[in-house]
Design an enzyme around this catalytic site. Sequence first.
Site, PDB file in Angstrom:
ATOM      1  N   ALA A 120       0.886  -1.185   0.000  1.00 41.91           N
ATOM      2  CA  ALA A 120       0.000   0.000   0.000  1.00 41.91           C
ATOM      3  C   ALA A 120       0.912   1.220   0.000  1.00 41.91           C
ATOM      4  O   ALA A 120       1.205   1.801   1.027  1.00 41.91           O
ATOM      5  CB  ALA A 120      -0.907  -0.023   1.226  1.00 41.91           C
ATOM      6  N   PRO A 123       1.433   7.857  -1.031  1.00 38.06           N
ATOM      7  CA  PRO A 123       2.127   8.568  -2.118  1.00 38.06           C
ATOM      8  C   PRO A 123       3.600   8.208  -2.292  1.00 38.06           C
ATOM      9  O   PRO A 123       4.235   8.739  -3.198  1.00 38.06           O
ATOM     10  CB  PRO A 123       1.968  10.033  -1.714  1.00 38.06           C
ATOM     11  N   GLY A 124       4.158   7.342  -1.449  1.00 37.61           N
ATOM     12  CA  GLY A 124       5.498   6.854  -1.760  1.00 37.61           C
ATOM     13  C   GLY A 124       6.568   7.152  -0.722  1.00 37.61           C
ATOM     14  O   GLY A 124       7.741   6.907  -0.972  1.00 37.61           O
ATOM     15  N   GLY A 125       6.164   7.671   0.450  1.00 40.62           N
ATOM     16  CA  GLY A 125       7.167   7.997   1.474  1.00 40.62           C
ATOM     17  C   GLY A 125       7.984   6.772   1.888  1.00 40.62           C
ATOM     18  O   GLY A 125       9.212   6.780   1.851  1.00 40.62           O
ATOM     19  N   CYS A 242      -1.016   4.381  11.058  1.00 40.91           N
ATOM     20  CA  CYS A 242      -0.765   5.676  11.702  1.00 40.91           C
ATOM     21  C   CYS A 242      -1.957   6.002  12.593  1.00 40.91           C
ATOM     22  O   CYS A 242      -2.466   7.109  12.571  1.00 40.91           O
ATOM     23  CB  CYS A 242      -0.491   6.763  10.671  1.00 40.91           C
TER      24      CYS A 242
HETATM   25  N1  SAM Z   1       2.788   3.797   2.482  1.00 41.76           N
HETATM   26  C1  SAM Z   1       2.317   5.099   2.030  1.00 41.76           C
HETATM   27  C2  SAM Z   1       3.402   6.109   2.239  1.00 41.76           C
HETATM   28  O1  SAM Z   1       4.262   5.913   3.094  1.00 41.76           O
HETATM   29  O2  SAM Z   1       3.437   7.116   1.503  1.00 41.76           O
HETATM   30  C3  SAM Z   1       1.018   5.447   2.720  1.00 41.76           C
HETATM   31  C4  SAM Z   1      -0.063   4.416   2.548  1.00 41.76           C
HETATM   32  S1  SAM Z   1      -1.619   4.855   3.219  1.00 41.76           S
HETATM   33  C5  SAM Z   1      -1.357   4.746   4.920  1.00 41.76           C
HETATM   34  C6  SAM Z   1      -2.605   3.450   2.901  1.00 41.76           C
HETATM   35  C7  SAM Z   1      -2.860   3.155   1.441  1.00 41.76           C
HETATM   36  O3  SAM Z   1      -3.686   1.980   1.376  1.00 41.76           O
HETATM   37  C8  SAM Z   1      -3.627   4.237   0.698  1.00 41.76           C
HETATM   38  O4  SAM Z   1      -2.827   4.716  -0.367  1.00 41.76           O
HETATM   39  C9  SAM Z   1      -4.875   3.548   0.186  1.00 41.76           C
HETATM   40  O5  SAM Z   1      -5.242   3.938  -1.117  1.00 41.76           O
HETATM   41  C10 SAM Z   1      -4.486   2.088   0.224  1.00 41.76           C
HETATM   42  N2  SAM Z   1      -5.654   1.165   0.330  1.00 41.76           N
HETATM   43  C11 SAM Z   1      -6.957   1.462   0.585  1.00 41.76           C
HETATM   44  N3  SAM Z   1      -7.709   0.349   0.553  1.00 41.76           N
HETATM   45  C12 SAM Z   1      -6.889  -0.678   0.278  1.00 41.76           C
HETATM   46  C13 SAM Z   1      -7.084  -2.072   0.086  1.00 41.76           C
HETATM   47  N4  SAM Z   1      -8.281  -2.632   0.201  1.00 41.76           N
HETATM   48  N5  SAM Z   1      -6.006  -2.817  -0.222  1.00 41.76           N
HETATM   49  C14 SAM Z   1      -4.794  -2.269  -0.342  1.00 41.76           C
HETATM   50  N6  SAM Z   1      -4.552  -0.951  -0.164  1.00 41.76           N
HETATM   51  C15 SAM Z   1      -5.582  -0.169   0.136  1.00 41.76           C
END
Ligand code: SAM
Length: 473
Positions: A120, A123-125, A242
């Site tokens: 997941a 945005p790519g951090g 988070c």
């Molecule tokens: N790892 C990213 C970073 O450090 O920039 C932040 C990820 S954010 C916490 C969680 C991500 O999970 C979102 O981009 C969201 O679109 C995605 N997401 C939402 N539903 C999901 C699903 N059912 N399966 C996988 N990913 C999902």
Amino acid sequence: MRSPTGEGGAPRLPERFLERMQAWLGPEVGAFLQALAGPYRTGLRVNTLKIAPEAFRARSPFPLSPVPWCPEGFVIEDPEARPGLHPYHAAGLYYLQDPSAMAAAVLLDPQPGEWVLDLAAAPGGKTTHLAARMQDTGVLVANEIQPRRASILALNVERLGVTHAILTNESPPRLADRWEGLFDRVLVDAPCSGEGMFARDPEAIRAWSVDRVRRSAALQKAILLEAARMVRPGGWLLYATCTFAPEENEGVVEAFLQARPDFDLVDPPRHAAFDRGRPEWIEGGDPRLARAVRLWPHRGPGHGHFYALFRRAGEERPHRPKPESDLPGRARRALEAFWAETIARPLPEGGLVLQGEQIYWTPMASALWRGLRVLRPGWWLGRWRKDRFEPDHALAMALRVQEVRQALDLPLWDPRVVAYLQGHPLEGPWESGWALIALEGFPLGWARAERGRLKNLYPRHLRTIGWWEVEAG
Ligand code: SAM
């Protein structure tokens, strides 16, 4: 600054949230709520693929203080700074990231040459941090289920000059069906109720409810089980959120340990600010849950995070076929002609693939990703069109200025830096052909010399107003 009680126009923190945190944190809750109320300080992680942390610090336009658990991580001490608009940002020298999020790559600890999946990623951090820790070697698959977020992920991966990443836009079950036991390390940075975002995102406060916490926990359990299928025996799995809610943290880990007894919870090396997991916050919690890591906003820089690191039993090296090239002869000759004229480092061996008109270099055999929704199968080199090769911006961003035959390397004070980032043509004299425009040795993008002038090829969607205009205006 935002007040927990909602003064100053910011939404109030939900009553139920306050009650729950009070019950769990007891006397610590005051310090916790004060930290949530801000002020918000931006974290900056130096992109070690481009520059060493000390070298960046020496030229940093912002006052920085270190993040104790991450040598390449800093906090920007000036709340008025606009680091996202600085040309060093365009040059990919850093990524703006919450300090608690920087602990993910520290805990998962990927090694150069390994195969790593970030399930997941947008945005790519965390993905760009993993790539830097892997020294841009091996294979890094960065997946994002939401198409719009996946394109932002691509922009960041390219800005930071990562070449060994494959970007996919898939659901976890579809990936798990294809990639059973393939990866050395997998990161699940799960979608969550986002309580750690309360300090900077009023939307997270408005969207919060106990019901949302429960729904998030159910989704997280499902995603984590899919992720586990892709870890090789002997490999590592890191679960991250988070949010502070134990249902989404210890509760998810407990359910996972029961469902997958071949995974054990690891007690990782911990920094003084890394608190333990809280088995006592869930019913019948396994004492092993104390091995998880909690980061709190009142105990160190950052908004707070939860991490659980697992290791899968056994030891097995999956079969990983080598990537092969499938470029038609004419496309290859066009690419080679461009390369010989423009670039002074060897063309990558193997892994040159054509997708429509686009040519990529991929670190992963195409048999493993064909048929999946792939946004970038690797390093985007450019386009083969009318029998000519035109380089892509992503190619420029992963080069060094010494690796091209013609470059314009500008100091920060030179007005042509802003002119270039705004899309203006640059005056010559220039030999015809491609030129790399760089800032203090770090590429910004391409230009093409024609009749003594440099045609600006900085991508339109990235053109910005410069930070000095913002300061002046
Ligand atoms: N790892 C990213 C970073 O450090 O920039 C932040 C990820 S954010 C916490 C969680 C991500 O999970 C979102 O981009 C969201 O679109 C995605 N997401 C939402 N539903 C999901 C699903 N059912 N399966 C996988 N990913 C999902």
